[in-house]
Scaffold this motif. Structure first.
Motif, short mmCIF file in Angstrom:
data_model
loop_
_atom_site.label_atom_id
_atom_site.label_comp_id
_atom_site.label_asym_id
_atom_site.label_seq_id
_atom_site.Cartn_x
_atom_site.Cartn_y
_atom_site.Cartn_z
N GLN A 7 -7.74 2.21 -3.35
CA GLN A 7 -6.57 1.12 -3.71
C GLN A 7 -6.61 -0.07 -2.58
OE1 GLN A 7 -3.55 4.30 -3.89
NE2 GLN A 7 -3.94 4.33 -6.21
N TRP A 34 0.53 -8.42 -1.29
CA TRP A 34 -0.90 -8.73 -1.83
C TRP A 34 -0.96 -10.10 -2.38
CZ3 TRP A 34 -4.43 -6.41 0.71
CH2 TRP A 34 -4.31 -5.05 1.01
N TYR A 50 -1.42 6.43 -0.64
CA TYR A 50 -2.08 4.99 -1.12
C TYR A 50 -3.81 5.06 -0.35
CZ TYR A 50 -2.43 -0.01 -1.61
OH TYR A 50 -3.13 -1.11 -2.05
N GLU A 106 -4.59 -3.02 -4.42
CA GLU A 106 -3.66 -2.63 -5.50
C GLU A 106 -2.22 -2.60 -5.13
OE1 GLU A 106 -3.46 1.39 -8.40
OE2 GLU A 106 -5.32 0.70 -7.66
N TYR A 107 -1.34 -3.26 -6.00
CA TYR A 107 0.08 -3.04 -5.69
C TYR A 107 0.49 -1.98 -6.77
CZ TYR A 107 5.17 -4.30 -6.04
OH TYR A 107 6.21 -4.42 -6.13
N ASN A 108 0.98 -0.85 -6.29
CA ASN A 108 1.63 0.19 -7.11
C ASN A 108 2.85 0.88 -6.33
OD1 ASN A 108 0.41 1.60 -5.08
ND2 ASN A 108 -1.30 2.31 -6.19
N GLN A 109 3.27 1.72 -6.99
CA GLN A 109 4.37 2.46 -6.50
C GLN A 109 4.15 3.03 -5.01
OE1 GLN A 109 6.17 5.75 -8.65
NE2 GLN A 109 7.91 5.86 -7.46
N GLN A 110 3.22 3.53 -4.86
CA GLN A 110 2.78 4.20 -3.51
C GLN A 110 2.77 3.05 -2.38
OE1 GLN A 110 1.09 4.92 -6.44
NE2 GLN A 110 1.55 6.81 -6.81
N PHE A 111 2.18 1.71 -2.73
CA PHE A 111 2.25 0.82 -1.97
C PHE A 111 3.63 0.48 -1.31
CE2 PHE A 111 1.75 -3.48 -0.55
CZ PHE A 111 0.93 -3.69 0.42
N GLN A 112 4.54 0.30 -2.57
CA GLN A 112 5.75 0.04 -2.22
C GLN A 112 6.37 0.80 -1.32
OE1 GLN A 112 7.18 -0.32 -6.46
NE2 GLN A 112 8.28 -2.07 -6.03
N GLN A 169 -9.07 -2.54 -3.04
CA GLN A 169 -8.87 -3.45 -4.33
C GLN A 169 -7.47 -4.29 -4.26
OE1 GLN A 169 -10.88 -3.71 -6.87
NE2 GLN A 169 -12.40 -2.56 -5.65
N ASN A 223 5.15 -6.84 -2.16
CA ASN A 223 4.17 -7.04 -2.78
C ASN A 223 3.47 -8.28 -2.00
OD1 ASN A 223 1.77 -7.46 -4.35
ND2 ASN A 223 2.84 -8.23 -6.19
#
Length: 322
Positions: free
Chosen positions: A229, A294, A225, A234-240, A232, A292
């Motif tokens: 990101q 964010w 992550y 950013e919510y994505n698989q890496q953040f999960q 920004q 999430n």
């Protein structure tokens, strides 16, 4: 003018009270002030205070008021330099309070310094329960650290921060419960660290908005992550995956500390169980949001706390029957 700026105008170092023009605050007035802070500033504290034995409630209010003021001096003052100056003043009040209790002063004289209402109320609590000055000072150090450290490279560095920002509160509670022992301190530190981490992961977006990042750099890099990101939101698989890892780690700290509860006296078991289970519930809520944070900040409602209170009460009652 914010609510805390108004408090500073009345009770801060530049107020008329500390210029010596106002009458000294008496113990009953000071206790009422701390009670008002505790019941008015923390939305769930009234629920928690109902579970406390009556003879301990004012003492908890006094300790809470100290923490609330220190926290606000660290977070509600716009400029870091001004915040550090006010925290230094708060430490000088702490020092004066302990000097009064020991019957000494820096200049060797026995004149009584003018104390903030929080310390007027706190002094008898310190004396009765032999509360360590270091625990209070550690909390001040944590708020000072917030003024110049806004990001952590490693999880070990974050844990070192928790040792000053969270663990001293649990240690003070153990003194109020008169149940201090090496094992109890270890369990308490685990619960407090877990609660602090749960708060960090609950408030990722809030903290980032004020320029603070508690997700360690090494953990972000481990899951890929990036800094861009993060900036920004950013919510994505890496953040999960990153948040899942952090949530499970925080949960383990809380679970590792749960054995403390059965070693506490009477109704205090309910109170500490409620705090720990509240932290676990927050982590559950983060999971339900698929991490999430964010987009939405997970919170516990008053109804949630009432349910947790009932469950904690049943657990304590069941333990007594066994």
């Amino acid at each position: 003018m914010t609510a805390f700026e108004q408090e500073l105008a009345i009770w801060g170092p530049k107020s008329s009270y500390f210029q010596g023009t106002d009458a000294l605050v008496g113990l009953q007035q000071a206790q009422a002030y701390c009670r008002k802070i505790a019941l008015g500033h923390y939305e769930n504290f009234p629920v928690v205070s109902c579970a406390l034995p009556r003879y301990l409630r004012q003492h908890f209010f006094n300790v809470y008021a100290f923490c609330r003021w220190a926290d606000d001096l660290g977070d509600e003052v716009q400029e870091a330099e001004a915040s550090l100056a006010l925290l230094a003043w708060w430490r000088s009040q702490l020092t004066s309070c302990y000097q009064v209790l020991s019957g000494s002063s820096e200049d060797g004289q026995h004149s009584v310094p003018r104390l903030h209402p929080v310390f007027v109320a706190l002094a008898p609590t310190i004396q009765e329960f032999e509360l360590p000055q270091q625990a209070f000072d550690d909390l001040i150090q944590a708020f000072e650290q917030d003024q110049h450290v806004v990001e952590y490279q490693s999880f070990e560095q974050l844990l070192a921060y928790c040792q000053k920002s969270a663990n001293p509160v649990g240690r003070l509670v153990l003194h109020l419960c008169r149940t201090v022992s090496p094992t109890h301190l270890e369990w308490s530190d685990s619960i407090c660290t877990g609660l602090q981490l749960a708060n960090f992961w609950q408030d990722v977006a809030r903290d980032f908005a004020i320029g603070r990042i508690y997700l360690p750099v090494e953990d972000r890099e481990r899951f890929g992550y990036t800094r861009a990101q993060l900036e920004q939101n950013e919510y994505n698989q890496q953040f999960q995956q990153l948040m899942d890892f952090e949530v499970q780690r925080a949960r383990q700290f809380l679970l590792d500390g749960l054995p403390l509860i059965s070693h506490l006296p009477g109704r205090l078991q309910i109170d500490i169980d409620l705090f720990a289970r509240g932290g676990l519930k927050i982590l559950d809520r983060i999971e339900r949001l698929q991490f999430n944070v964010w987009q939405q900040r997970p919170v516990l409602t008053r109804f949630d706390f009432v349910v947790l209170l009932l469950k904690s009460s049943f657990r304590q009652f069941g333990g007594m029957r066994r």
